[in-house]
Scaffold this motif. Structure first.
Motif, PDB file in Angstrom:
ATOM      1  N   ASP A 213       0.831  -1.204   0.000  1.00 51.21           N
ATOM      2  CA  ASP A 213       0.000   0.000   0.000  1.00 51.21           C
ATOM      3  C   ASP A 213       0.868   1.257   0.000  1.00 51.21           C
ATOM      4  N   THR A 214       1.940   1.245   0.788  1.00 52.68           N
ATOM      5  CA  THR A 214       2.835   2.400   0.828  1.00 52.68           C
ATOM      6  C   THR A 214       3.590   2.539  -0.483  1.00 52.68           C
TER       7      THR A 214
ATOM      8  N   SER B 161      -7.746  -9.163  -2.279  1.00 51.37           N
ATOM      9  CA  SER B 161      -7.938  -7.744  -2.011  1.00 51.37           C
ATOM     10  C   SER B 161      -7.183  -7.350  -0.745  1.00 51.37           C
ATOM     11  N   THR B 162      -7.018  -6.035  -0.542  1.00 55.55           N
ATOM     12  CA  THR B 162      -6.348  -5.553   0.670  1.00 55.55           C
ATOM     13  C   THR B 162      -7.073  -6.025   1.917  1.00 55.55           C
ATOM     14  N   ARG B 163      -8.400  -5.983   1.902  1.00 59.85           N
ATOM     15  CA  ARG B 163      -9.170  -6.411   3.070  1.00 59.85           C
ATOM     16  C   ARG B 163      -9.019  -7.904   3.309  1.00 59.85           C
ATOM     17  N   GLU B 164      -9.014  -8.685   2.250  1.00 60.33           N
ATOM     18  CA  GLU B 164      -8.831 -10.127   2.408  1.00 60.33           C
ATOM     19  C   GLU B 164      -7.467 -10.441   3.012  1.00 60.33           C
ATOM     20  N   ARG B 165      -6.446  -9.702   2.604  1.00 56.95           N
ATOM     21  CA  ARG B 165      -5.116  -9.887   3.196  1.00 56.95           C
ATOM     22  C   ARG B 165      -5.141  -9.528   4.681  1.00 56.95           C
ATOM     23  N   GLU B 166      -5.797  -8.428   5.025  1.00 53.02           N
ATOM     24  CA  GLU B 166      -5.873  -8.011   6.427  1.00 53.02           C
ATOM     25  C   GLU B 166      -6.577  -9.064   7.279  1.00 53.02           C
TER      26      GLU B 166
ATOM     27  N   ALA C 228     -11.481 -19.603  -2.047  1.00 51.37           N
ATOM     28  CA  ALA C 228     -12.017 -19.800  -3.394  1.00 51.37           C
ATOM     29  C   ALA C 228     -11.046 -19.288  -4.452  1.00 51.37           C
ATOM     30  N   LYS C 229     -10.404 -18.149  -4.179  1.00 51.61           N
ATOM     31  CA  LYS C 229      -9.456 -17.587  -5.134  1.00 51.61           C
ATOM     32  C   LYS C 229      -8.235 -18.484  -5.283  1.00 51.61           C
ATOM     33  N   TYR C 230      -7.750 -19.015  -4.157  1.00 50.54           N
ATOM     34  CA  TYR C 230      -6.614 -19.933  -4.243  1.00 50.54           C
ATOM     35  C   TYR C 230      -6.996 -21.195  -5.006  1.00 50.54           C
TER      36      TYR C 230
END
Length: 230
Positions: A82-83, A161-166, A200-202
């Motif tokens: 993100d940075t 997504s960023t949220r999924e990573r979080e 599901a994405k994996y």
């Protein structure tokens, strides 16, 4: 603390100006020593311990800093995509220069806007050539980046997504989904949804992760998680 490096004696005004963002002094010293003897000349004119201090001085890309070398890890153990995106979106030409060199990390760095990626283990001529290419707005592909681009045809990228990573990171660090929900200020059902989507994405890219242990393994492989995070 920001450290400014004066222009080297004998350098011409045509030298490419570079800023380095890295929290290890040995990297600053090593890169500076390499640049001191290269031709055409490259000037390390400023170095920073983190992206925040760099952006405070250079919120918008300009002629004073022509190329930025960007490490991916600072206060946290996971890569700072993100940075990195913030620095790229500010208009800077960014070369990611990192020891984190999995295919997913490299490809995610390019997705975030980096002009190229170099592993710190690659020799100094690759660094020189990458700087020259970035300055000229031309592509440069080093050996490790070439491997990642080649593998992108076969190695599944889940595109989390960023949220999924979080959610994944928080779940790996806590005992259950309820704690994750409290930590991220979301509902437990939302936590479950994000985890289901990640799985599901994996699975969709041929890298199934049906258990928590399997998801941890995938996250480590992709640079989302470090063992130190657990």
């Amino acid at each position: 603390m920001t450290r400014t490096v004066n222009r080297g004696v004998g350098k011409t005004t045509e030298a490419i100006t570079v800023a380095l963002i890295d929290d290890h002094d040995v990297i600053h010293a090593g890169v500076r020593a390499w640049f001191a003897g290269c031709t055409p000349p490259i000037d390390l004119v400023a170095d920073y311990p983190n992206p925040t201090s760099f952006l405070a001085d250079h919120p918008v890309g300009g002629e004073d800093i022509e190329v930025v070398l960007f490490d991916l890890q600072y206060d946290r153990f996971q890569p700072e995509f993100d940075t990195l995106r913030q620095v790229c979106e500010a208009g800077h030409r960014v070369i990611v220069y990192s020891h984190m060199a999995t295919d997913e990390v490299i490809l995610s760095s390019l997705d975030a806007g980096a002009t190229t990626f170099l592993a710190k283990g690659e020799d100094k001529q690759h660094l020189f050539d990458a700087v020259y290419a970035a300055h000229a707005n031309t592509p440069y592909v080093g050996p490790r980046m070439a491997k990642a681009l080649f593998n992108d045809r076969t190695v599944g990228r889940p595109g989390l997504s960023t949220r999924e990573r979080e959610v994944l990171i928080a779940w790996f660090q806590t005992e259950n989904k309820e704690f994750v929900a409290k930590r991220l200020f979301i509902e437990p059902s939302t936590v479950r949804t994000h985890l289901q989507r990640a799985r599901a994405k994996y699975a969709a890219v041929g890298r199934p992760a049906p258990t928590k242990a399997a998801l941890i393994a995938r996250a480590v492989q992709d640079g989302i998680l470090s063992i130190e995070d657990l």
